[in-house]
Design an enzyme around this catalytic site. Structure first.
Site, PDB file in Angstrom:
ATOM      1  N   GLN A   1       5.053  -6.899   6.639  1.00  0.00           N
ATOM      2  CA  GLN A   1       3.795  -6.272   7.072  1.00  0.00           C
ATOM      3  C   GLN A   1       2.599  -7.054   6.558  1.00  0.00           C
ATOM      4  OE1 GLN A   1       4.811  -1.513   7.234  1.00  0.00           O
ATOM      5  NE2 GLN A   1       3.408  -2.288   5.723  1.00  0.00           N
ATOM      6  N   LYS A  23      -6.486  -2.238   9.897  1.00  0.00           N
ATOM      7  CA  LYS A  23      -7.572  -2.391   8.930  1.00  0.00           C
ATOM      8  C   LYS A  23      -8.897  -2.394   9.704  1.00  0.00           C
ATOM      9  CE  LYS A  23      -4.667  -3.106   5.473  1.00  0.00           C
ATOM     10  NZ  LYS A  23      -4.530  -2.273   4.272  1.00  0.00           N
ATOM     11  N   HIS A  40       5.922   5.356   2.480  1.00  0.00           N
ATOM     12  CA  HIS A  40       4.918   4.592   1.749  1.00  0.00           C
ATOM     13  C   HIS A  40       4.972   5.102   0.312  1.00  0.00           C
ATOM     14  CE1 HIS A  40       1.217   2.736   0.435  1.00  0.00           C
ATOM     15  NE2 HIS A  40       1.133   2.104   1.593  1.00  0.00           N
ATOM     16  N   GLY A  93      -0.926  -7.901   0.549  1.00  0.00           N
ATOM     17  CA  GLY A  93      -1.495  -9.224   0.290  1.00  0.00           C
ATOM     18  C   GLY A  93      -0.724 -10.360   0.931  1.00  0.00           C
ATOM     19  N   LYS A 130      -0.179  -9.435  -3.298  1.00  0.00           N
ATOM     20  CA  LYS A 130      -1.266  -8.987  -4.178  1.00  0.00           C
ATOM     21  C   LYS A 130      -0.831  -7.942  -5.192  1.00  0.00           C
ATOM     22  CE  LYS A 130      -2.986  -5.204  -1.276  1.00  0.00           C
ATOM     23  NZ  LYS A 130      -4.014  -4.720  -0.323  1.00  0.00           N
ATOM     24  N   ASP A 140      -2.819   3.378   7.730  1.00  0.00           N
ATOM     25  CA  ASP A 140      -2.836   3.093   6.299  1.00  0.00           C
ATOM     26  C   ASP A 140      -2.536   4.380   5.520  1.00  0.00           C
ATOM     27  OD1 ASP A 140      -4.661   0.268   5.141  1.00  0.00           O
ATOM     28  OD2 ASP A 140      -3.006   1.335   4.171  1.00  0.00           O
ATOM     29  N   GLU A 141      -2.233   4.226   4.243  1.00  0.00           N
ATOM     30  CA  GLU A 141      -1.747   5.359   3.453  1.00  0.00           C
ATOM     31  C   GLU A 141      -2.786   6.452   3.278  1.00  0.00           C
ATOM     32  OE1 GLU A 141      -3.715   2.553   0.671  1.00  0.00           O
ATOM     33  OE2 GLU A 141      -2.179   2.325   2.228  1.00  0.00           O
ATOM     34  N   LYS A 145       1.114   0.259  11.795  1.00  0.00           N
ATOM     35  CA  LYS A 145       1.050   1.541  11.106  1.00  0.00           C
ATOM     36  C   LYS A 145      -0.352   1.950  10.671  1.00  0.00           C
ATOM     37  CE  LYS A 145       2.175   1.602   6.540  1.00  0.00           C
ATOM     38  NZ  LYS A 145       0.874   1.444   5.891  1.00  0.00           N
ATOM     39  N   HIS A 155       8.692   0.849   1.392  1.00  0.00           N
ATOM     40  CA  HIS A 155       7.991  -0.258   0.730  1.00  0.00           C
ATOM     41  C   HIS A 155       8.684  -0.589  -0.597  1.00  0.00           C
ATOM     42  CE1 HIS A 155       3.914  -0.260   2.894  1.00  0.00           C
ATOM     43  NE2 HIS A 155       4.640   0.627   3.538  1.00  0.00           N
TER      44      HIS A 155
HETATM   45  C1  CAP Z   1      -1.272  -3.624   2.570  1.00  0.00           C
HETATM   46  C2  CAP Z   1      -1.453  -2.127   2.354  1.00  0.00           C
HETATM   47  C3  CAP Z   1      -0.225  -1.418   1.769  1.00  0.00           C
HETATM   48  C4  CAP Z   1       0.352  -2.013   0.524  1.00  0.00           C
HETATM   49  C5  CAP Z   1       1.078  -0.997  -0.341  1.00  0.00           C
HETATM   50  C6  CAP Z   1      -2.618  -1.879   1.462  1.00  0.00           C
HETATM   51  O1  CAP Z   1      -2.426  -4.165   3.141  1.00  0.00           O
HETATM   52  O2  CAP Z   1      -1.744  -1.488   3.561  1.00  0.00           O
HETATM   53  O3  CAP Z   1      -0.644  -0.099   1.540  1.00  0.00           O
HETATM   54  O4  CAP Z   1       1.242  -2.992   0.884  1.00  0.00           O
HETATM   55  O5  CAP Z   1       1.681  -1.611  -1.437  1.00  0.00           O
HETATM   56  O6  CAP Z   1      -3.321  -0.885   1.745  1.00  0.00           O
HETATM   57  O7  CAP Z   1      -2.818  -2.548   0.494  1.00  0.00           O
HETATM   58  P1  CAP Z   1      -2.674  -5.743   3.070  1.00  0.00           P
HETATM   59  P2  CAP Z   1       3.268  -1.660  -1.624  1.00  0.00           P
HETATM   60  O8  CAP Z   1      -1.597  -6.417   3.855  1.00  0.00           O
HETATM   61  O9  CAP Z   1      -4.015  -5.942   3.670  1.00  0.00           O
HETATM   62  O10 CAP Z   1      -2.613  -6.141   1.651  1.00  0.00           O
HETATM   63  O11 CAP Z   1       3.796  -2.207  -0.336  1.00  0.00           O
HETATM   64  O12 CAP Z   1       3.472  -2.547  -2.780  1.00  0.00           O
HETATM   65  O13 CAP Z   1       3.706  -0.274  -1.863  1.00  0.00           O
HETATM   66 MG    MG Z   2      -2.123   0.360   2.809  1.00  0.00          MG
END
Ligand code: CAP
Ligand code: MG
Length: 425
Positions: free
Chosen positions: A372, A152, A268, A352, A308, A180-181, A178, A301
């Site tokens: 994560q 981040k 993801h 979250g 969150k 991010d998406e 990792k 995931h």
């Molecule tokens: C988490 C995260 C992931 C989410 C995806 C985000 O970051 O990198 O992409 O977990 O959701 O961008 O929100 P935080 P899921 O730890 O800062 O929240 O796993 O439900 O598919």
């Molecule tokens: Mg993410």
């Protein structure tokens, strides 16, 4: 035998061994009966359309039609003979049983709750190349959950800055880090430069800790480009690659697995909630999880139940079971799935999370899970390193059955995290 009025209904009939079974939650449109709605769904998702066509002979219909086997309340089970499907083509399966039907006027809402793939079709998909055992072997982690973070801010750093975050998180205890998406190869962080810098950071962290580590680059891109990037990861010795499975699509996912690069594939699911969140309309995430495992995702995931993102523990558990269930746990009916020859995949809990969530997460998932923490590590008052230490300390505490606040008396990073995120004793 079909009746002419509702030719796709065969209520009370038993499924055949080679049937793909779907359970739908059906809300007929106003003025449409449940039987008629289910008949229309079975028709549109197999060989039929809105009217009789002369080109469809009774014999062909009898051979290929989908069959509505049961209707109970708002649930219908529909069977599809394997002949309707092309071997090893998940996009084609979805175009059939999860295609046009969602847009039909005959239904006010429709949700695909469960899919059981017959063994004859399961065998045409590769499944995970590495699976849970391969991930644990690659990262040298047994008997505990893996701990990871997402760099981040999501995007905006350059390759060297990204690599520094990777290094700091890994030397402080993260097993995996990792992308991010939404980070792919933007001008400020080109893929190859980032890959080289981060794999170098991994090497330094492994030298410093004596532990195996895994950087997870996001290779999502137009398929040819994605395959080139995945080949670069393998070429430079990276063990893992991530793909935005939903936005890239099944065909891209299958091409990536089909490249057989020996990589651990991280799925993801960004965009999944556009169709998995509504309990009335769309596709259950557990259906996507089963399909992802068949297509070769080694880790995916599945949600957290505590962070969150929407999705209660029941749904999260259903998704996790779709990944980890062994052949012996196949079960019956639509809910059951034969997994002969398909390795178990690893659930990823993310979204979250902070160290205070660890006891609840282990209660839900056990130890076969990747935990994560993005904001939950980089948002630590002491920074990334302290955040990673706090996450590992929380895992140690939970595995030892020691309450976090008690463990924190001799783990200051954990203490600071519990304070930061107001975790009650
Ligand atoms: C988490 C995260 C992931 C989410 C995806 C985000 O970051 O990198 O992409 O977990 O959701 O961008 O929100 P935080 P899921 O730890 O800062 O929240 O796993 O439900 O598919
Ligand atoms: Mg993410």
């Amino acid at each position: 035998m079909a009746n002419d009025a509702l030719p796709y209904l065969e209520l009370g009939a038993s499924p055949r061994e080679d049937d793909l079974l779907c359970e739908f939650r059906v809300e007929p449109a106003e003025g449409v009966g449940m039987h008629a709605a289910c008949d229309a769904i079975a028709a549109e998702s197999s060989i039929g359309t809105w009217t009789e066509v002369g080109t469809l002979t009774p014999a062909l219909r009898e051979r290929l039609r989908a069959r509505v086997l049961s209707i109970e309340g708002d649930r219908a089970v529909i069977a599809y003979g394997a002949e309707l499907f092309e071997d090893g083509n998940m996009a084609q399966v979805y175009s059939s049983v999860a295609g046009n039907i969602f847009g039909m006027k005959d239904v006010a809402a429709l949700r695909l709750e469960a899919v059981r793939f017959p063994a004859c079709l399961v065998g045409t998909f590769p499944g995970p190349a590495r699976g849970i055992a391969g991930i644990r072997r690659a990262l040298g982690v047994e008997g505990r959950p893996l701990v990871g973070t997402i760099v981040k801010p999501k995007i905006g750093l350059g390759p060297e800055e990204q690599a520094e975050v990777v290094y700091q998180a890994m030397v402080a205890g993260c097993d995996v880090v990792k992308d991010d998406e939404n980070l792919t190869s933007q001008a400020f962080n080109p893929f190859e430069a980032r890959l080289r810098a981060c794999l170098d950071a991994v090497k330094r962290a492994e030298d410093a800790t004596g532990c195996a580590k895994g950087y997870i680059p996001n290779v999502t891109a137009p398929t040819e480009v994605m395959l080139r990037r995945a080949a670069q990861v393998a070429h430079f010795g990276g063990p893992i690659a991530m793909v935005d499975m939903v936005t890239a699509g099944w065909s891209a996912v299958q091409s990536l697995r089909g490249a057989d690069l020996g990589l651990i594939l991280h799925g993801h699911r960004a965009m999944h909630a556009a169709f998995t969140r509504s309990p009335r309309h769309g596709i259950a995430m557990a259906v996507m999880a089963r399909s992802a495992r068949l297509c070769g995702m080694d880790q995916l995931h599945v949600g957290t139940g505590v962070g969150k993102m929407a999705g209660g523990s029941d749904e999260v558990l259903r998704c996790a079971r779709a990944l980890t269930a062994t052949p012996q746990e196949s079960g019956a009916g639509v809910g059951g799935q034969a997994w002969e020859g398909v390795k178990p995949a690893m659930p990823i809990a993310s979204g979250g999370l902070h160290p205070g969530h660890v006891p609840a997460l282990l209660k839900t998932f056990g130890t076969d899970v990747i935990l994560q923490f993005g904001g939950g590590i980089h948002g630590h008052p002491g920074g990334t390193g302290a955040g990673a230490r706090a996450a590992r300390q929380a895992v140690d505490a939970a595995l030892a059955g020691v309450p976090l606040n008690e463990f924190a008396t001799h783990a200051p990073e954990l203490g600071a995290a519990l304070t930061r995120w107001k975790v009650q004793p």
